[in-house]
Design a protein around this motif. Structure first.
Motif, PDB file in Angstrom:
ATOM      1  N   ASP A 433      14.221 -23.255   7.544  1.00 56.20           N
ATOM      2  CA  ASP A 433      13.643 -24.003   8.654  1.00 56.20           C
ATOM      3  C   ASP A 433      12.236 -24.483   8.266  1.00 56.20           C
ATOM      4  N   LYS A 434      11.948 -25.772   8.548  1.00 55.61           N
ATOM      5  CA  LYS A 434      10.666 -26.353   8.116  1.00 55.61           C
ATOM      6  C   LYS A 434       9.464 -25.653   8.750  1.00 55.61           C
ATOM      7  N   LYS A 435       9.622 -25.231  10.027  1.00 58.22           N
ATOM      8  CA  LYS A 435       8.466 -24.668  10.731  1.00 58.22           C
ATOM      9  C   LYS A 435       8.267 -23.191  10.420  1.00 58.22           C
ATOM     10  N   THR A 436       9.380 -22.455  10.255  1.00 57.09           N
ATOM     11  CA  THR A 436       9.270 -20.999  10.165  1.00 57.09           C
ATOM     12  C   THR A 436       9.668 -20.442   8.800  1.00 57.09           C
ATOM     13  N   GLY A 437      10.340 -21.232   8.000  1.00 61.79           N
ATOM     14  CA  GLY A 437      10.831 -20.740   6.708  1.00 61.79           C
ATOM     15  C   GLY A 437      12.052 -19.834   6.851  1.00 61.79           C
ATOM     16  N   ALA A 438      12.565 -19.668   8.085  1.00 55.70           N
ATOM     17  CA  ALA A 438      13.729 -18.780   8.281  1.00 55.70           C
ATOM     18  C   ALA A 438      14.933 -19.350   7.521  1.00 55.70           C
ATOM     19  N   THR A 439      15.649 -18.477   6.828  1.00 53.48           N
ATOM     20  CA  THR A 439      16.852 -18.904   6.098  1.00 53.48           C
ATOM     21  C   THR A 439      18.090 -18.483   6.904  1.00 53.48           C
ATOM     22  N   SER A 440      19.267 -18.719   6.324  1.00 53.56           N
ATOM     23  CA  SER A 440      20.513 -18.339   7.007  1.00 53.56           C
ATOM     24  C   SER A 440      20.698 -16.823   7.031  1.00 53.56           C
ATOM     25  N   ARG A 441      19.905 -16.100   6.240  1.00 54.29           N
ATOM     26  CA  ARG A 441      20.047 -14.638   6.172  1.00 54.29           C
ATOM     27  C   ARG A 441      18.930 -13.998   7.005  1.00 54.29           C
ATOM     28  N   PRO A 442      19.289 -13.244   8.078  1.00 56.78           N
ATOM     29  CA  PRO A 442      18.247 -12.642   8.921  1.00 56.78           C
ATOM     30  C   PRO A 442      17.278 -11.792   8.089  1.00 56.78           C
ATOM     31  N   GLY A 443      15.995 -11.949   8.344  1.00 57.47           N
ATOM     32  CA  GLY A 443      14.979 -11.160   7.626  1.00 57.47           C
ATOM     33  C   GLY A 443      14.543 -11.784   6.317  1.00 57.47           C
ATOM     34  N   VAL A 444      15.204 -12.870   5.879  1.00 62.59           N
ATOM     35  CA  VAL A 444      14.831 -13.528   4.621  1.00 62.59           C
ATOM     36  C   VAL A 444      14.237 -14.895   4.953  1.00 62.59           C
ATOM     37  N   PHE A 445      13.027 -15.122   4.472  1.00 58.66           N
ATOM     38  CA  PHE A 445      12.304 -16.374   4.726  1.00 58.66           C
ATOM     39  C   PHE A 445      12.010 -17.025   3.380  1.00 58.66           C
ATOM     40  N   SER A 446      11.742 -18.329   3.404  1.00 59.67           N
ATOM     41  CA  SER A 446      11.489 -18.992   2.127  1.00 59.67           C
ATOM     42  C   SER A 446      10.601 -20.215   2.335  1.00 59.67           C
ATOM     43  N   GLY A 447       9.903 -20.628   1.270  1.00 54.84           N
ATOM     44  CA  GLY A 447       9.059 -21.822   1.355  1.00 54.84           C
ATOM     45  C   GLY A 447       8.541 -22.213  -0.011  1.00 54.84           C
ATOM     46  N   GLY A 448       7.961 -23.401  -0.074  1.00 52.17           N
ATOM     47  CA  GLY A 448       7.408 -23.902  -1.343  1.00 52.17           C
ATOM     48  C   GLY A 448       8.422 -24.734  -2.092  1.00 52.17           C
ATOM     49  N   ASP A 449       8.216 -24.877  -3.396  1.00 53.78           N
ATOM     50  CA  ASP A 449       9.040 -25.784  -4.209  1.00 53.78           C
ATOM     51  C   ASP A 449      10.511 -25.382  -4.236  1.00 53.78           C
ATOM     52  N   CYS A 450      10.836 -24.092  -3.996  1.00 52.24           N
ATOM     53  CA  CYS A 450      12.253 -23.697  -4.033  1.00 52.24           C
ATOM     54  C   CYS A 450      12.993 -24.192  -2.791  1.00 52.24           C
ATOM     55  N   VAL A 451      12.245 -24.665  -1.783  1.00 49.09           N
ATOM     56  CA  VAL A 451      12.870 -25.242  -0.583  1.00 49.09           C
ATOM     57  C   VAL A 451      12.796 -26.774  -0.636  1.00 49.09           C
ATOM     58  N   THR A 452      11.638 -27.290  -1.057  1.00 52.30           N
ATOM     59  CA  THR A 452      11.434 -28.752  -1.008  1.00 52.30           C
ATOM     60  C   THR A 452      11.801 -29.452  -2.312  1.00 52.30           C
ATOM     61  N   GLY A 453      11.909 -28.694  -3.408  1.00 53.62           N
ATOM     62  CA  GLY A 453      11.928 -29.307  -4.735  1.00 53.62           C
ATOM     63  C   GLY A 453      10.469 -29.471  -5.164  1.00 53.62           C
ATOM     64  N   PRO A 454      10.220 -29.918  -6.421  1.00 53.84           N
ATOM     65  CA  PRO A 454       8.840 -29.972  -6.905  1.00 53.84           C
ATOM     66  C   PRO A 454       7.922 -30.757  -5.967  1.00 53.84           C
ATOM     67  N   ASP A 455       6.836 -30.126  -5.552  1.00 52.32           N
ATOM     68  CA  ASP A 455       5.890 -30.790  -4.652  1.00 52.32           C
ATOM     69  C   ASP A 455       4.482 -30.474  -5.147  1.00 52.32           C
ATOM     70  N   ILE A 456       3.603 -30.068  -4.253  1.00 56.43           N
ATOM     71  CA  ILE A 456       2.220 -29.799  -4.688  1.00 56.43           C
ATOM     72  C   ILE A 456       1.761 -28.439  -4.165  1.00 56.43           C
ATOM     73  N   VAL A 457       0.609 -28.005  -4.676  1.00 53.48           N
ATOM     74  CA  VAL A 457       0.110 -26.653  -4.376  1.00 53.48           C
ATOM     75  C   VAL A 457      -0.083 -26.462  -2.869  1.00 53.48           C
ATOM     76  N   VAL A 458      -0.762 -27.418  -2.234  1.00 50.97           N
ATOM     77  CA  VAL A 458      -1.138 -27.199  -0.834  1.00 50.97           C
ATOM     78  C   VAL A 458       0.085 -27.134   0.082  1.00 50.97           C
ATOM     79  N   THR A 459       1.125 -27.920  -0.201  1.00 49.59           N
ATOM     80  CA  THR A 459       2.306 -27.883   0.678  1.00 49.59           C
ATOM     81  C   THR A 459       3.041 -26.547   0.512  1.00 49.59           C
ATOM     82  N   ALA A 460       3.070 -26.034  -0.738  1.00 45.49           N
ATOM     83  CA  ALA A 460       3.724 -24.737  -0.971  1.00 45.49           C
ATOM     84  C   ALA A 460       2.949 -23.626  -0.274  1.00 45.49           C
ATOM     85  N   MET A 461       1.628 -23.647  -0.428  1.00 45.09           N
ATOM     86  CA  MET A 461       0.790 -22.617   0.193  1.00 45.09           C
ATOM     87  C   MET A 461       0.921 -22.667   1.721  1.00 45.09           C
ATOM     88  N   ALA A 462       0.915 -23.881   2.286  1.00 43.73           N
ATOM     89  CA  ALA A 462       1.024 -24.024   3.745  1.00 43.73           C
ATOM     90  C   ALA A 462       2.377 -23.497   4.229  1.00 43.73           C
TER      91      ALA A 462
END
Ligand SMILES: Cc1cc2nc3c(=O)[nH]c(=O)nc-3n(C[C@H](O)[C@H](O)[C@H](O)COP(=O)(O)OP(=O)(O)OC[C@H]3O[C@@H](n4cnc5c(N)ncnc54)[C@H](O)[C@@H]3O)c2cc1C
Ligand code: SF4
Length: 480
Positions: A433-462
């Motif tokens: 999920d773009k806002k929360t990073g929640a994945t299809s697996r309860p308790g597992v969240f994700s963000g950064g380049d592994c979700v968006t594909g290669p991007d930049i430092v600030v978007t991954a950190m945010a």
């Protein structure tokens, strides 16, 4: 919301908008191409105050704040810097960003805050990035910084990957009192901040000081541990972690499919090349400690920022002739103009409308040249970029003894394969999920380049920070 509302300031905006602009001071190209030191000369306090005084304090929300992926309160920081209240300005940046000393240096500001500054209309934008670096460095050097911690909650979270996404998440979790352990496949933390972005853009001592902040805040670090191979996400839950954040980036080099000769000695992938060219061997995994064997003539294939970093690294490693081969024209190049300009100033050459089709070996079995085809621009593709089309019979050879392939990156699909119920798509990108990073697996969240594909430092950190807030909410609802 602005800490110092613009409407409370009695300033002459017209006069400010016409103040003279003095560009950044850079080390001369002939000097900087001889070492890996920082290219930008730091602002003095007087120079910082002068530059910050060019800000006309746009009404809330100022365009620069809106354009910043982490919404730094830039106008208020500008006011504080102008008044000489540098540490207070630094505190503002720390409130919205987990890596301000890094984003100040490496963000593509011309596409973000500076790109949207209203002064662009008639003048030159305020140098927001350099001022962020100045204020945060000032505080660190003069007072030091401690991450503020909430009382311990007793909850444990595992963060996989110690790049900007994992760090943004870890920073916000410890600030909420949770115990954080970062699992990282490399020996050291930092992700591409250490094992990618070269020193002349981001000096390693800046990173080392930043990492000390995390260590002092009690973030646990377990290096040399590849989740998916050495242990799984399920193992982490069995070990007692109550939530998991995945921030593993997108770091598998794209291959040059169907091009003979990529296995020749002298042909490198960009990641391997940049890591071995830029990182202290003590921080390298054992299989990467062998020094690079580069020659006099280097070609870099690709048109992004990674290609510019490889060109500039090659010059610093002592190559005599460094050339970028790119299959479209300069107008279609995906990389930022700033890095390309610096590469050209330092002596890199660009050869456009050129498609390598074969890597050729010399009598010693090492790379001796690249056979290329001339290209022309055809019809636009789905994204509107004109497609490169080969010109029949235009084959020619570019002599070189080293070639670096900087063609982009894919995610490693391993976590999708080893984590039950974790939904992935397109070569292994994690669905979150773009806002929360929640994945299809309860308790597992994700963000950064592994979700968006290669991007930049600030978007991954945010993304890591947003996921931390969601993890905090999730933990509040989880019975012990
Ligand atoms: C050469 C280069 C130059 C760049 N220059 C810039 C720039 O100037 N400005 C900018 O803003 N951005 C730049 N970028 C992009 C930026 O570095 C990335 O967008 C950013 O680092 C992504 O952060 P992340 O945390 O998602 O991933 P990463 O930084 O890639 O971190 C992921 C971490 O996870 C680890 N990991 C991977 N798999 C596993 C696993 N299974 N188990 C445990 N650990 C794992 C990796 O070792 C890595 O440390 C550059 C990228 C490259 C390649
Ligand atoms: S857009 Fe430019 S002038 Fe306006 S507040 Fe931001 S930095 Fe200042």
């Amino acid at each position: 919301m602005q800490y110092i509302p613009s409407e409370t300031l009695t300033i002459d905006r017209k006069a400010r908008a016409n103040m003279p602009f003095y560009d950044l001071d850079l080390r001369p190209p002939a000097e900087r191409r001889c070492d890996f030191g920082d290219v930008v000369i730091d602002f003095s306090p007087e120079r910082a105050m002068l530059e910050a005084a060019r800000c006309i304090h746009c009404p809330d929300p100022a365009p620069c704040m809106v354009a910043c992926p982490t919404h730094n309160d830039i106008p208020s920081a500008m006011w504080l810097i102008e008044q000489g209240r540098f540490s207070e300005a630094a505190n503002l940046y720390h409130q919205t960003s987990s890596l301000p000393e890094i984003c100040g240096r490496v963000c593509p500001h011309e596409q973000l805050c500076q790109g949207s500054c209203v002064l662009n209309k008639h003048h030159t934008p305020v140098l927001c990035g350099e001022l962020e670096t100045f204020a945060v460095d000032y505080k660190r050097r003069n007072e030091g910084r401690i991450i503020p911690l909430a009382p311990p909650t007793g909850k444990r979270v595992a963060v996989i990957g110690a790049g900007p996404a994992g760090l943004g998440c870890a920073d916000q979790l410890v600030q909420r009192g949770h115990e954080v352990t970062i699992f990282e496949s490399k020996p050291s933390a930092g992700g591409l901040l250490v094992y990618g972005i070269p020193n002349f853009k981001l000096p390693k001592d800046v990173w080392a000081e930043k990492w000390e902040e995390f260590e002092r805040a009690g973030v646990n670090f377990i290096g040399d541990t590849y989740i998916g191979k050495d242990k799984t996400v399920d193992d982490l839950f069995h070990e007692g972690f109550e939530a998991v954040f995945i921030g593993v980036g997108s770091e598998i080099d794209a291959k040059m499919e169907d091009t003979p000769g990529t296995e020749l000695p002298g042909v490198y992938e960009a990641t391997d090349y940049l890591i071995r060219g830029n990182v202290d061997p003590d921080l390298l995994p054992e299989n990467m400690r062998q020094p690079l064997e580069i020659g006099r003539k280097i070609v870099v294939i690709g048109g992004g920022d990674t290609a510019a970093d490889c060109l500039r690294t090659s010059l610093r490693l002592g190559a005599e002739e460094v050339t970028c081969l790119y299959r479209r024209t300069e107008n279609e190049m995906p990389g930022g103009k700033k890095d390309r300009k610096m590469a050209k100033e330092e002596g890199a050459k660009y050869r456009f409308l050129t498609q390598p089709i074969k890597f050729l070996a010399g009598p010693d079995g090492r790379l001796a040249g690249v056979e290329c085809l001339e290209m022309k621009l055809g019809e636009p593709d789905k994204k509107g970029r004109r497609k490169p089309v080969p010109v029949d019979g235009s084959n020619f050879i570019v002599e070189c003894d080293t070639a670096v392939l900087a063609l982009g990156y894919w995610p490693d699909p391993i976590l999708g394969k080893t984590t039950p119920n974790l939904e992935v798509h397109d070569w292994g990108l994690i669905s979150a999920d773009k806002k929360t990073g929640a994945t299809s697996r309860p308790g597992v969240f994700s963000g950064g380049d592994c979700v968006t594909g290669p991007d930049i430092v600030v978007t991954a950190m945010a993304a890591g920070r947003r996921a931390a807030w969601a993890i905090d909410e999730y933990l509040k609802l989880t019975p012990r």
